[in-house]
Scaffold this motif. Structure first.
Motif, PDB file in Angstrom:
ATOM      1  N   THR A 131      -7.909  -1.490  -4.220  1.00 40.61           N
ATOM      2  CA  THR A 131      -7.704  -0.591  -3.086  1.00 40.61           C
ATOM      3  C   THR A 131      -6.304  -0.007  -3.136  1.00 40.61           C
ATOM      4  OG1 THR A 131      -6.998  -2.395  -1.617  1.00 40.61           O
ATOM      5  CG2 THR A 131      -9.339  -1.813  -1.601  1.00 40.61           C
ATOM      6  N   MET A 132      -6.217   1.246  -2.688  1.00 37.63           N
ATOM      7  CA  MET A 132      -4.939   1.948  -2.664  1.00 37.63           C
ATOM      8  C   MET A 132      -4.910   2.857  -1.452  1.00 37.63           C
ATOM      9  SD  MET A 132      -5.590   4.610  -5.743  1.00 37.63           S
ATOM     10  CE  MET A 132      -7.148   4.183  -6.440  1.00 37.63           C
ATOM     11  N   VAL A 167       1.881  12.987  -2.725  1.00 37.48           N
ATOM     12  CA  VAL A 167       2.420  11.639  -2.757  1.00 37.48           C
ATOM     13  C   VAL A 167       3.937  11.752  -2.863  1.00 37.48           C
ATOM     14  CG1 VAL A 167       2.610   9.502  -4.095  1.00 37.48           C
ATOM     15  CG2 VAL A 167       0.370  10.560  -3.764  1.00 37.48           C
ATOM     16  N   GLU A 168       4.634  11.138  -1.931  1.00 40.13           N
ATOM     17  CA  GLU A 168       6.100  11.102  -1.952  1.00 40.13           C
ATOM     18  C   GLU A 168       6.549   9.814  -2.622  1.00 40.13           C
ATOM     19  OE1 GLU A 168       7.977  13.616  -0.915  1.00 40.13           O
ATOM     20  OE2 GLU A 168       6.231  14.745  -0.219  1.00 40.13           O
ATOM     21  N   ASN A 203       6.871   1.800  -2.815  1.00 42.86           N
ATOM     22  CA  ASN A 203       5.476   1.373  -2.953  1.00 42.86           C
ATOM     23  C   ASN A 203       4.627   2.293  -3.825  1.00 42.86           C
ATOM     24  OD1 ASN A 203       5.821  -0.874  -1.249  1.00 42.86           O
ATOM     25  ND2 ASN A 203       5.664   0.464   0.529  1.00 42.86           N
ATOM     26  N   THR A 204       5.151   3.461  -4.210  1.00 44.70           N
ATOM     27  CA  THR A 204       4.371   4.424  -4.986  1.00 44.70           C
ATOM     28  C   THR A 204       3.993   3.817  -6.339  1.00 44.70           C
ATOM     29  OG1 THR A 204       5.605   6.208  -3.931  1.00 44.70           O
ATOM     30  CG2 THR A 204       4.325   6.780  -5.893  1.00 44.70           C
ATOM     31  N   ARG A 205       2.721   3.978  -6.710  1.00 43.76           N
ATOM     32  CA  ARG A 205       2.234   3.411  -7.964  1.00 43.76           C
ATOM     33  C   ARG A 205       1.420   4.441  -8.738  1.00 43.76           C
ATOM     34  NH1 ARG A 205       5.525   0.422  -6.544  1.00 43.76           N
ATOM     35  NH2 ARG A 205       5.377  -1.780  -6.079  1.00 43.76           N
ATOM     36  N   ALA A 209      -0.723   7.184  -6.409  1.00 45.02           N
ATOM     37  CA  ALA A 209      -1.118   6.769  -5.066  1.00 45.02           C
ATOM     38  C   ALA A 209       0.113   6.347  -4.272  1.00 45.02           C
ATOM     39  CB  ALA A 209      -2.103   5.603  -5.135  1.00 45.02           C
ATOM     40  N   ASP A 210       0.025   6.471  -2.936  1.00 41.42           N
ATOM     41  CA  ASP A 210       1.138   6.056  -2.073  1.00 41.42           C
ATOM     42  C   ASP A 210       1.438   4.571  -2.241  1.00 41.42           C
ATOM     43  OD1 ASP A 210       1.781   8.524  -0.808  1.00 41.42           O
ATOM     44  OD2 ASP A 210       0.011   8.320   0.461  1.00 41.42           O
ATOM     45  N   SER A 211       0.386   3.762  -2.370  1.00 41.04           N
ATOM     46  CA  SER A 211       0.575   2.336  -2.609  1.00 41.04           C
ATOM     47  C   SER A 211      -0.719   1.734  -3.124  1.00 41.04           C
ATOM     48  CB  SER A 211       1.010   1.600  -1.325  1.00 41.04           C
ATOM     49  OG  SER A 211      -0.050   1.566  -0.390  1.00 41.04           O
ATOM     50  N   VAL A 212      -0.605   0.575  -3.747  1.00 36.53           N
ATOM     51  CA  VAL A 212      -1.758  -0.208  -4.171  1.00 36.53           C
ATOM     52  C   VAL A 212      -1.784  -1.432  -3.274  1.00 36.53           C
ATOM     53  CG1 VAL A 212      -2.694  -1.628  -6.033  1.00 36.53           C
ATOM     54  CG2 VAL A 212      -1.788   0.643  -6.533  1.00 36.53           C
ATOM     55  N   LYS A 213      -2.956  -1.733  -2.728  1.00 34.91           N
ATOM     56  CA  LYS A 213      -3.058  -2.822  -1.762  1.00 34.91           C
ATOM     57  C   LYS A 213      -3.479  -4.144  -2.394  1.00 34.91           C
ATOM     58  CE  LYS A 213      -1.899  -1.198   2.138  1.00 34.91           C
ATOM     59  NZ  LYS A 213      -0.573  -1.542   2.578  1.00 34.91           N
ATOM     60  N   GLU A 214      -4.755  -4.221  -2.820  1.00 33.89           N
ATOM     61  CA  GLU A 214      -5.291  -5.497  -3.267  1.00 33.89           C
ATOM     62  C   GLU A 214      -6.558  -5.280  -4.072  1.00 33.89           C
ATOM     63  OE1 GLU A 214      -6.897  -7.837   0.016  1.00 33.89           O
ATOM     64  OE2 GLU A 214      -7.343  -5.994   1.097  1.00 33.89           O
ATOM     65  N   VAL A 215      -6.997  -6.357  -4.723  1.00 31.74           N
ATOM     66  CA  VAL A 215      -8.326  -6.372  -5.304  1.00 31.74           C
ATOM     67  C   VAL A 215      -9.223  -6.962  -4.229  1.00 31.74           C
ATOM     68  CG1 VAL A 215      -9.809  -7.342  -7.087  1.00 31.74           C
ATOM     69  CG2 VAL A 215      -7.486  -6.594  -7.659  1.00 31.74           C
ATOM     70  N   LEU A 216     -10.252  -6.204  -3.883  1.00 31.94           N
ATOM     71  CA  LEU A 216     -11.121  -6.550  -2.765  1.00 31.94           C
ATOM     72  C   LEU A 216     -12.538  -6.728  -3.264  1.00 31.94           C
ATOM     73  CD1 LEU A 216     -11.362  -6.718   0.388  1.00 31.94           C
ATOM     74  CD2 LEU A 216     -11.822  -4.269   0.318  1.00 31.94           C
TER      75      LEU A 216
END
Length: 177
Positions: free
Chosen positions: A14-15, A73-74, A78-80, A99-106
């Motif tokens: 997720t991102m 995307v700025e 957290n930018t990835r 992406a703005d950020s990467v969250k987790e593997v869900l």
């Protein structure tokens, strides 16, 4: 989507793009990079941010936020850049998704994933594989093969060569600290 036959679940990375959460099939993800300098290529669409060096190979990077009409995307801490493999016929291409950020593997149960809604002929949503429900939020599940299937992206990928750079690891997602 790859499914675990025993549990009826699927795994996604997720991102975030703005305030929205998007997901891609974990089996499409090769690695996750911290934001690095992107070399712009002239006469490409605005959402084509350019190329990055991945172990000596030039990998095209697409700003997903711009591609989806959500702004740009700025660069933040957290930018990835998510490096994904795109399968087309018998060829594998490698692309970067900004992406703005990467969250987790869900892991989502398949019964918690609905098909994308029909929004009429004027709205193009064929790149959405489904909508997952996690807690009280919806997660838009992307079909990476369709997200990166536009002519501009295919042309740039072909121009840079169809061979994928060597993987950072075996079956694990590697991250660049």
């Amino acid at each position: 989507m790859a499914t675990d036959a025993q549990s009826g679940s699927q795994r996604f990375l997720t991102m975030t793009l703005g305030n929205e959460i998007f997901a891609i099939d974990i089996f499409s993800v090769r690695e996750i990079l911290d934001y690095t300098d992107i070399t712009r290529i002239p006469q490409t669409p605005e959402f084509m941010r350019g190329v990055v060096n991945v172990r000596g190979s030039a990998v095209p990077v697409v700003d997903l936020k711009m591609k989806f009409g959500l702004g740009e995307v700025e660069r933040t801490l957290n930018t990835r850049i998510v490096i994904v493999e795109i399968r087309r016929e018998d060829t594998v291409s490698v692309m970067g998704a900004l992406a703005d950020s990467v969250k987790e593997v869900l892991e989502l149960e398949t019964d918690r994933i609905d098909p994308p809604p029909r929004m009429g002929a004027a709205v193009r949503a064929d790149f959405i594989r489904g909508i997952g429900k996690h807690g009280d939020r919806f997660i838009l599940i992307l079909d990476v093969d369709k997200v990166f299937a536009t002519e501009e992206i295919l042309d740039l990928s072909h121009m840079l060569g169809e061979t994928a750079p060597p993987a950072g690891g075996n079956d694990e997602i590697s991250t660049n600290p």
